[in-house]
Design a protein around this motif. Structure first.
Motif, PDB file in Angstrom:
ATOM      1  N   LYS A  92     -19.858  14.706  -7.762  1.00 63.89           N
ATOM      2  CA  LYS A  92     -20.776  13.455  -8.489  1.00 63.89           C
ATOM      3  C   LYS A  92     -20.981  12.478  -7.405  1.00 63.89           C
ATOM      4  CE  LYS A  92     -19.134  15.497 -12.896  1.00 63.89           C
ATOM      5  NZ  LYS A  92     -18.721  14.112 -14.360  1.00 63.89           N
ATOM      6  N   ASN A  93     -20.736  12.768  -6.583  1.00 67.24           N
ATOM      7  CA  ASN A  93     -21.110  11.754  -5.353  1.00 67.24           C
ATOM      8  C   ASN A  93     -20.262  10.342  -5.634  1.00 67.24           C
ATOM      9  OD1 ASN A  93     -22.091  11.003  -2.954  1.00 67.24           O
ATOM     10  ND2 ASN A  93     -23.244   9.664  -3.731  1.00 67.24           N
ATOM     11  N   ASN A  94     -18.979  10.548  -6.025  1.00 65.21           N
ATOM     12  CA  ASN A  94     -17.832   9.243  -6.584  1.00 65.21           C
ATOM     13  C   ASN A  94     -16.776   9.530  -4.988  1.00 65.21           C
ATOM     14  OD1 ASN A  94     -18.481   8.614  -8.826  1.00 65.21           O
ATOM     15  ND2 ASN A  94     -17.879  10.229  -9.650  1.00 65.21           N
ATOM     16  N   PRO A  95     -16.446   8.181  -4.819  1.00 67.50           N
ATOM     17  CA  PRO A  95     -14.736   8.463  -3.937  1.00 67.50           C
ATOM     18  C   PRO A  95     -13.921   9.176  -4.257  1.00 67.50           C
ATOM     19  CG  PRO A  95     -16.021   6.367  -3.751  1.00 67.50           C
ATOM     20  CD  PRO A  95     -16.588   7.410  -5.180  1.00 67.50           C
ATOM     21  N   LEU A  96     -13.429  10.000  -3.361  1.00 63.80           N
ATOM     22  CA  LEU A  96     -12.521  10.932  -4.037  1.00 63.80           C
ATOM     23  C   LEU A  96     -11.240  10.330  -3.381  1.00 63.80           C
ATOM     24  CD1 LEU A  96     -12.675  13.707  -2.120  1.00 63.80           C
ATOM     25  CD2 LEU A  96     -12.798  14.063  -4.786  1.00 63.80           C
ATOM     26  N   LEU A  97     -11.209   9.184  -2.316  1.00 66.69           N
ATOM     27  CA  LEU A  97      -9.930   8.014  -2.283  1.00 66.69           C
ATOM     28  C   LEU A  97      -9.953   6.858  -2.764  1.00 66.69           C
ATOM     29  CD1 LEU A  97      -8.891   9.824   1.322  1.00 66.69           C
ATOM     30  CD2 LEU A  97      -8.014  10.319  -0.907  1.00 66.69           C
ATOM     31  N   SER A  98      -9.150   5.700  -2.824  1.00 69.39           N
ATOM     32  CA  SER A  98      -9.252   4.612  -3.150  1.00 69.39           C
ATOM     33  C   SER A  98      -9.181   3.866  -2.188  1.00 69.39           C
ATOM     34  CB  SER A  98      -8.174   4.151  -4.560  1.00 69.39           C
ATOM     35  OG  SER A  98      -6.639   4.309  -4.534  1.00 69.39           O
ATOM     36  N   ILE A  99      -8.958   2.519  -1.721  1.00 65.91           N
ATOM     37  CA  ILE A  99      -8.790   1.836  -0.722  1.00 65.91           C
ATOM     38  C   ILE A  99      -6.923   1.667  -0.470  1.00 65.91           C
ATOM     39  CG2 ILE A  99      -8.051  -0.259   0.882  1.00 65.91           C
ATOM     40  CD1 ILE A  99     -11.455  -1.148  -0.280  1.00 65.91           C
ATOM     41  N   GLN A 100      -6.475   2.126  -1.447  1.00 65.91           N
ATOM     42  CA  GLN A 100      -4.839   2.202  -1.181  1.00 65.91           C
ATOM     43  C   GLN A 100      -4.962   3.612  -0.877  1.00 65.91           C
ATOM     44  OE1 GLN A 100      -2.775  -0.163  -1.785  1.00 65.91           O
ATOM     45  NE2 GLN A 100      -4.210  -1.937  -1.943  1.00 65.91           N
ATOM     46  N   GLU A 101      -5.399   3.855  -1.449  1.00 61.50           N
ATOM     47  CA  GLU A 101      -4.688   5.660  -0.835  1.00 61.50           C
ATOM     48  C   GLU A 101      -5.521   6.238   0.538  1.00 61.50           C
ATOM     49  OE1 GLU A 101      -5.536   7.950  -5.336  1.00 61.50           O
ATOM     50  OE2 GLU A 101      -6.958   7.865  -4.001  1.00 61.50           O
ATOM     51  N   ILE A 102      -6.502   5.030   0.915  1.00 61.36           N
ATOM     52  CA  ILE A 102      -7.066   5.575   2.951  1.00 61.36           C
ATOM     53  C   ILE A 102      -5.339   4.772   2.902  1.00 61.36           C
ATOM     54  CG2 ILE A 102      -8.326   5.049   3.791  1.00 61.36           C
ATOM     55  CD1 ILE A 102     -10.944   5.063   2.006  1.00 61.36           C
ATOM     56  N   LYS A 103      -5.330   3.212   2.507  1.00 65.75           N
ATOM     57  CA  LYS A 103      -4.351   2.943   3.730  1.00 65.75           C
ATOM     58  C   LYS A 103      -2.963   3.759   3.699  1.00 65.75           C
ATOM     59  CE  LYS A 103      -5.977  -1.460   2.338  1.00 65.75           C
ATOM     60  NZ  LYS A 103      -5.710  -3.126   1.443  1.00 65.75           N
ATOM     61  N   ALA A 104      -2.725   4.655   3.094  1.00 63.34           N
ATOM     62  CA  ALA A 104      -1.497   5.489   2.573  1.00 63.34           C
ATOM     63  C   ALA A 104      -1.736   6.472   3.196  1.00 63.34           C
ATOM     64  CB  ALA A 104      -0.584   5.884   1.029  1.00 63.34           C
ATOM     65  N   GLN A 105      -2.430   6.765   3.792  1.00 65.59           N
ATOM     66  CA  GLN A 105      -3.143   8.258   4.399  1.00 65.59           C
ATOM     67  C   GLN A 105      -2.877   7.697   5.905  1.00 65.59           C
ATOM     68  OE1 GLN A 105      -3.837  10.847   4.347  1.00 65.59           O
ATOM     69  NE2 GLN A 105      -3.328  11.023   1.716  1.00 65.59           N
ATOM     70  N   ILE A 106      -3.295   6.601   5.888  1.00 64.21           N
ATOM     71  CA  ILE A 106      -3.569   6.190   7.069  1.00 64.21           C
ATOM     72  C   ILE A 106      -2.085   6.264   8.223  1.00 64.21           C
ATOM     73  CG2 ILE A 106      -4.107   4.053   9.202  1.00 64.21           C
ATOM     74  CD1 ILE A 106      -6.661   6.169   8.364  1.00 64.21           C
ATOM     75  N   THR A 107      -1.296   5.311   7.208  1.00 60.69           N
ATOM     76  CA  THR A 107       0.029   5.450   7.543  1.00 60.69           C
ATOM     77  C   THR A 107       0.415   6.033   7.791  1.00 60.69           C
ATOM     78  OG1 THR A 107       0.092   3.329   6.258  1.00 60.69           O
ATOM     79  CG2 THR A 107       2.218   3.722   6.707  1.00 60.69           C
ATOM     80  N   GLU A 108       0.622   7.459   7.169  1.00 59.90           N
ATOM     81  CA  GLU A 108       1.193   8.663   7.447  1.00 59.90           C
ATOM     82  C   GLU A 108       0.878   9.293   8.642  1.00 59.90           C
ATOM     83  OE1 GLU A 108       2.608  10.740   5.663  1.00 59.90           O
ATOM     84  OE2 GLU A 108       2.848   9.068   3.728  1.00 59.90           O
TER      85      GLU A 108
END
Length: 234
Positions: A92-108
């Motif tokens: 539905k063209n909604n973002p799959l990741l929130s900003i907090q989830e993106i930050k966690a992924q980058i840290t990983e």
């Protein structure tokens, strides 16, 4: 720094990453008695909190800036993994990741890449140097597929079968860490014929799996072919 060396920010960021990695398998009594977490008897909670804050102090503002650029339409071309994560959308063209989830992924991603690739490359090169015929085959495949005038690209990987076999064999003999990241079972289950009760802490020995005499013939020998060179002997 002007001379190209690491500055205070770079040093603090990398030190934080290595502090997190060094405490990855640390024993904390609160893992087994959760209500003791508030006391932090082992000191790990403060050490890790400080290290994570040091890492995110430099990453998070850059992520916020990048997200804002996409939202304002200033940035329109995906150039790196951060752009990809920001632009992941559902049906539905909604973002799959929130900003907090993106930050966690980058840290990983930072934790996974700061040390592991260099160790893997060193072991793979060491094994191939000890067997020049394998190194020669790797070089010939790289010359044939990639050539000498550019770097390896992701699109080359499907054609680099022998190189991939060498890398996988290196991972088998020389895993990047002795155990997998600790996991806790969320329900009763059976793994490999063993009953694992809910709440059990699970650690798998990577050397134990990769050098199991019941599975691998001559497990300490570095062998690399396009097809699996071993036959399981359960």
């Amino acid at each position: 720094m002007e001379d190209g060396g690491p500055g205070i920010e770079e040093k603090e960021h990398v030190d934080g990453l290595f502090t997190i990695l060094s405490h990855l398998y640390g024993f904390a009594i609160a893992d087994f008695v959760p209500w003791l977490e508030v006391f932090d008897f082992d000191g790990y909670k403060k050490i890790l909190s400080d290290a994570i804050n040091s890492v995110r102090k430099y990453q998070d503002p850059e992520i916020n800036k990048r997200v804002e650029k996409w939202q304002r339409g200033i940035r329109k071309t995906e150039e790196d993994i951060l752009d990809v994560l920001i632009n992941l959308k559902d049906s539905k063209n909604n973002p799959l990741l929130s900003i907090q989830e993106i930050k966690a992924q980058i840290t990983e991603i930072m934790l996974a890449t700061v040390d592991n690739p260099s160790n893997a490359i060193e072991w793979a090169m060491a094994e191939m140097i000890n067997q020049p015929n394998i190194l020669d085959k790797v070089c010939k495949e790289l010359d044939r597929v990639v050539g000498k005038d550019r770097l390896v690209e992701e699109s080359d990987l499907p054609k680099l079968n022998y190189v991939k076999a060498c890398v996988k064999e290196s991972f088998r003999l020389h895993p990047m860490s002795p155990f997998n990241v600790p996991h806790v079972s969320t329900k009763d289950t059976i793994v490999g014929g063993y009953f694992v009760p809910k709440g059990s802490h699970m650690l798998l020995s990577r050397p134990g799996l990769g050098r199991n005499l019941r599975v691998w013939e001559d497990p300490l020998r570095y062998i690399s072919t396009k097809s699996p060179p071993y036959s399981p002997t359960f």
